[in-house]
Design a protein around this motif. Structure first.
Motif: not given
Length: 199
Positions: A193, A159, A197-198, A79, A151-153
């Protein structure tokens, strides 16, 4: 036994760090570093150049120890936010027990009270106004590893901005600790977070 150039450089940086921890950066001279490392003063100049270059190399050497923690946490967690939280806490704990960082900050506080010459804070810019090499190294380590987290979008620019911001936040807490490492890590994870994260 032949000592490699890398081995000589490591001895020099370790010697400079030891002197800084014992007596402060203002006490470090090329001659003292040479004597501690068992080499000629010319060797120090040949390997590292000027005293500011020695200071920067010493700070970056110490940074490698901190980045090893970041690498480990990002490589062993599934995670992303949990990895960042754990890395932040471990870094803050390590910073709290780091004699070189303590010597640097103590020197800076002493100067701010007018007890030492300003030259003793020559190392401080490497963590503040001239911290770009440090920040670049940290963001590169994180950037190389976050790709594996589904989960990274974020778009590449988003980024990069997010990682840069998190690195700068962690560095600010290293320089000026507030709450406990665990509490600060919780706060940093909350921020991470929201910026990484989106949704």
């Amino acid at each position: 036994m032949t000592v490699t150039a890398e081995g000589v450089r490591e001895r020099l940086l370790a010697s400079a760090a030891d002197i800084t921890c014992e007596s402060g950066w203002s006490a470090v001279t090329m001659g003292k570093v040479a004597a501690r490392a068992g080499v000629s003063r010319q060797t120090v100049y040949n390997e590292l150049g000027s005293k500011p270059a020695l200071g920067q190399a010493m700070v970056l050497r110490e940074l490698e120890r901190f980045l090893a923690i970041v690498e480990r946490e990002l490589d062993t967690h599934d995670d992303l936010v949990a990895a960042i939280r754990s890395a932040a806490e471990q870094i803050l704990l390590m910073a709290g027990d780091n004699p070189l960082l303590h010597a640097l900050l103590a020197s800076a506080h002493s100067v701010s009270r007018g007890n030492e010459a300003a030259s003793s804070t020559d190392l401080l810019p490497f963590l503040t106004t001239d911290a770009q090499p440090l920040i670049a190294a940290a963001t590169a380590v994180i950037g190389e590893r976050v790709e594996r987290f589904p989960e990274l979008d974020l778009q590449p620019h988003e980024r990069a901005v997010a990682i840069d911001s998190i690195v700068r936040l962690v560095l600010s807490h290293v320089m000026q600790p507030g709450a406990s490492p665990a509490e600060t890590a919780d706060d940093l994870a909350w921020i991470a977070a929201r910026v990484l994260l989106r949704g």
